[in-house]
Design a protein around this motif. Structure first.
Motif, PDB file in Angstrom:
ATOM      1  N   VAL A  63       0.851  -1.197   0.000  1.00 10.77           N
ATOM      2  CA  VAL A  63       0.000   0.000   0.000  1.00 10.77           C
ATOM      3  C   VAL A  63       0.882   1.240   0.000  1.00 10.77           C
ATOM      4  O   VAL A  63       1.760   1.388   0.854  1.00 10.77           O
ATOM      5  CB  VAL A  63      -0.936   0.026   1.220  1.00 10.77           C
ATOM      6  CG1 VAL A  63      -1.721   1.343   1.252  1.00 10.77           C
ATOM      7  CG2 VAL A  63      -1.902  -1.153   1.206  1.00 10.77           C
ATOM      8  N   LEU A  64       0.628   2.121  -0.968  1.00 10.53           N
ATOM      9  CA  LEU A  64       1.285   3.423  -1.046  1.00 10.53           C
ATOM     10  C   LEU A  64       0.274   4.472  -0.634  1.00 10.53           C
ATOM     11  O   LEU A  64      -0.794   4.586  -1.235  1.00 10.53           O
ATOM     12  CB  LEU A  64       1.768   3.685  -2.472  1.00 10.53           C
ATOM     13  CG  LEU A  64       2.379   5.052  -2.763  1.00 10.53           C
ATOM     14  CD1 LEU A  64       3.725   5.185  -2.055  1.00 10.53           C
ATOM     15  CD2 LEU A  64       2.553   5.263  -4.258  1.00 10.53           C
ATOM     16  N   MET A  65       0.571   5.231   0.420  1.00  7.55           N
ATOM     17  CA  MET A  65      -0.351   6.251   0.909  1.00  7.55           C
ATOM     18  C   MET A  65      -0.161   7.561   0.147  1.00  7.55           C
ATOM     19  O   MET A  65       0.963   7.952  -0.163  1.00  7.55           O
ATOM     20  CB  MET A  65      -0.114   6.512   2.398  1.00  7.55           C
ATOM     21  CG  MET A  65      -0.332   5.309   3.307  1.00  7.55           C
ATOM     22  SD  MET A  65      -2.051   4.817   3.439  1.00  7.55           S
ATOM     23  CE  MET A  65      -2.708   6.148   4.455  1.00  7.55           C
ATOM     24  N   LEU A  66      -1.273   8.233  -0.152  1.00  6.14           N
ATOM     25  CA  LEU A  66      -1.261   9.569  -0.741  1.00  6.14           C
ATOM     26  C   LEU A  66      -1.643  10.541   0.367  1.00  6.14           C
ATOM     27  O   LEU A  66      -2.780  10.529   0.841  1.00  6.14           O
ATOM     28  CB  LEU A  66      -2.243   9.659  -1.904  1.00  6.14           C
ATOM     29  CG  LEU A  66      -2.059   8.628  -3.023  1.00  6.14           C
ATOM     30  CD1 LEU A  66      -3.163   8.771  -4.073  1.00  6.14           C
ATOM     31  CD2 LEU A  66      -0.692   8.768  -3.673  1.00  6.14           C
ATOM     32  N   THR A  67      -0.702  11.365   0.803  1.00  2.00           N
ATOM     33  CA  THR A  67      -0.925  12.237   1.951  1.00  2.00           C
ATOM     34  C   THR A  67      -0.786  13.700   1.558  1.00  2.00           C
ATOM     35  O   THR A  67      -0.120  14.029   0.577  1.00  2.00           O
ATOM     36  CB  THR A  67       0.074  11.932   3.084  1.00  2.00           C
ATOM     37  OG1 THR A  67       1.393  12.297   2.661  1.00  2.00           O
ATOM     38  CG2 THR A  67       0.056  10.464   3.457  1.00  2.00           C
ATOM     39  N   ALA A  68      -1.410  14.573   2.344  1.00  3.25           N
ATOM     40  CA  ALA A  68      -1.273  16.011   2.106  1.00  3.25           C
ATOM     41  C   ALA A  68       0.164  16.435   2.391  1.00  3.25           C
ATOM     42  O   ALA A  68       0.799  15.932   3.321  1.00  3.25           O
ATOM     43  CB  ALA A  68      -2.236  16.782   2.997  1.00  3.25           C
TER      44      ALA A  68
ATOM     45  N   ASP B 282       3.528   0.794   3.001  1.00  5.24           N
ATOM     46  CA  ASP B 282       4.873   0.533   2.509  1.00  5.24           C
ATOM     47  C   ASP B 282       5.635   1.817   2.210  1.00  5.24           C
ATOM     48  O   ASP B 282       6.862   1.855   2.308  1.00  5.24           O
ATOM     49  CB  ASP B 282       4.805  -0.332   1.254  1.00  5.24           C
ATOM     50  CG  ASP B 282       4.324  -1.742   1.573  1.00  5.24           C
ATOM     51  OD1 ASP B 282       5.157  -2.576   1.940  1.00  5.24           O
ATOM     52  OD2 ASP B 282       3.108  -1.981   1.505  1.00  5.24           O
ATOM     53  N   ASP B 283       4.921   2.868   1.840  1.00  7.23           N
ATOM     54  CA  ASP B 283       5.561   4.141   1.554  1.00  7.23           C
ATOM     55  C   ASP B 283       4.469   5.185   1.398  1.00  7.23           C
ATOM     56  O   ASP B 283       3.276   4.878   1.532  1.00  7.23           O
ATOM     57  CB  ASP B 283       6.408   4.057   0.288  1.00  7.23           C
ATOM     58  CG  ASP B 283       7.580   5.044   0.284  1.00  7.23           C
ATOM     59  OD1 ASP B 283       7.594   5.948   1.151  1.00  7.23           O
ATOM     60  OD2 ASP B 283       8.466   4.916  -0.572  1.00  7.23           O
ATOM     61  N   TYR B 284       4.868   6.422   1.110  1.00  3.85           N
ATOM     62  CA  TYR B 284       3.885   7.480   0.909  1.00  3.85           C
ATOM     63  C   TYR B 284       4.372   8.421  -0.178  1.00  3.85           C
ATOM     64  O   TYR B 284       5.565   8.508  -0.469  1.00  3.85           O
ATOM     65  CB  TYR B 284       3.622   8.263   2.193  1.00  3.85           C
ATOM     66  CG  TYR B 284       4.815   9.044   2.682  1.00  3.85           C
ATOM     67  CD1 TYR B 284       5.079  10.324   2.193  1.00  3.85           C
ATOM     68  CD2 TYR B 284       5.695   8.500   3.614  1.00  3.85           C
ATOM     69  CE1 TYR B 284       6.195  11.039   2.617  1.00  3.85           C
ATOM     70  CE2 TYR B 284       6.813   9.205   4.034  1.00  3.85           C
ATOM     71  CZ  TYR B 284       7.047  10.468   3.533  1.00  3.85           C
ATOM     72  OH  TYR B 284       8.159  11.166   3.940  1.00  3.85           O
TER      73      TYR B 284
END
Length: 227
Positions: A76-81, A97-99
């Motif tokens: 899972v790759l997170m999309l963050t502000a 796993d990363d962002y």
């Protein structure tokens, strides 16, 4: 080889742009527009990786990740502000796993997805077994055993632990760990490796004398301490 990615993103315009770019770049792409549908799709077994937005209607991305990790090790790759360190750290602690910080370019997203998939899939050239004391890693099948008991690790956690075990007893720099395990240069103030290894410490437990099995060596990086 085409890879498959699930976009869990409620912004229809953004998800359409990302989908079109990723499809042109060779990905098979699915889109889920809210958290509930995202969880169901992620657990369907259809996708190799998910790109998950933190800000979602209904259940947010953090809860989506928590539900995925309850039963699945799907990368899972997170999309963050941009600048939202709390969401990043919580996501990593829960097993992301990363962002990538939003707004991001489709090219950056594709590169980061491929880096995670490449690290998750590098099996053919890997040795069949890497071990230190009671810890045994099987890189070709991405399995970890502690005294014959399975240890559930995310892709990033496995990659980092494998590198440290290969260099057991010696410090390994954050730059090397980031490049080899996460597929990107280590950036100042990036705590991804620290959070991933904190998760690994918790899962492995301490040494008999109470010290951590993975120690931070001042100005040198991290070191795995074999028994």
């Amino acid at each position: 080889m085409n890879h498959s990615v699930l976009l869990i993103e409620d912004d229809a315009e953004l998800s359409a742009m990302l989908r079109d770019y990723l499809q042109e770049d060779g990905f098979t792409v699915g889109v889920a527009g809210d958290g509930e549908r995202g969880v169901a799709a992620a657990l369907s077994g259809e996708w190799e990786i998910a790109a998950l937005d933190v800000m979602l209607p209904g259940i947010d991305g953090i809860e989506v990740l928590r539900r995925i990790r309850a039963t699945s090790e799907l990368p899972v790759l997170m999309l963050t502000a941009r600048g939202d360190d709390i969401d990043r750290i919580v996501g990593l602690e829960l097993g992301a796993d990363d962002y990538v910080s939003k707004p991001c370019t489709p090219r950056e997203l594709a590169a980061r997805l491929r880096a995670i998939l490449r690290r998750s899939g590098e099996r053919d050239s890997a040795p069949p077994v890497v071990s230190a004391g009671q810890l045994t890693l099987y890189p070709q099948t991405r399995r970890a055993l502690w005294a014959d008991t399975p240890v559930l690790l995310t892709a990033a956690e496995f990659n980092l632990l494998e590198l440290l075990v290969r260099h057991a007893g010696r410090p390994v720099s954050k730059d090397f760990l980031s490049q080899q395990a996460l597929g990107r240069p280590h950036a100042p103030y990036d705590r991804s490796i620290d959070v991933h290894l904190s998760n690994v410490r918790r899962k492995l437990g301490p040494l008999p004398d109470g010290r951590s099995r993975i120690q931070n060596v001042l100005r040198q990086g991290y070191q795995y301490i074999p028994e």
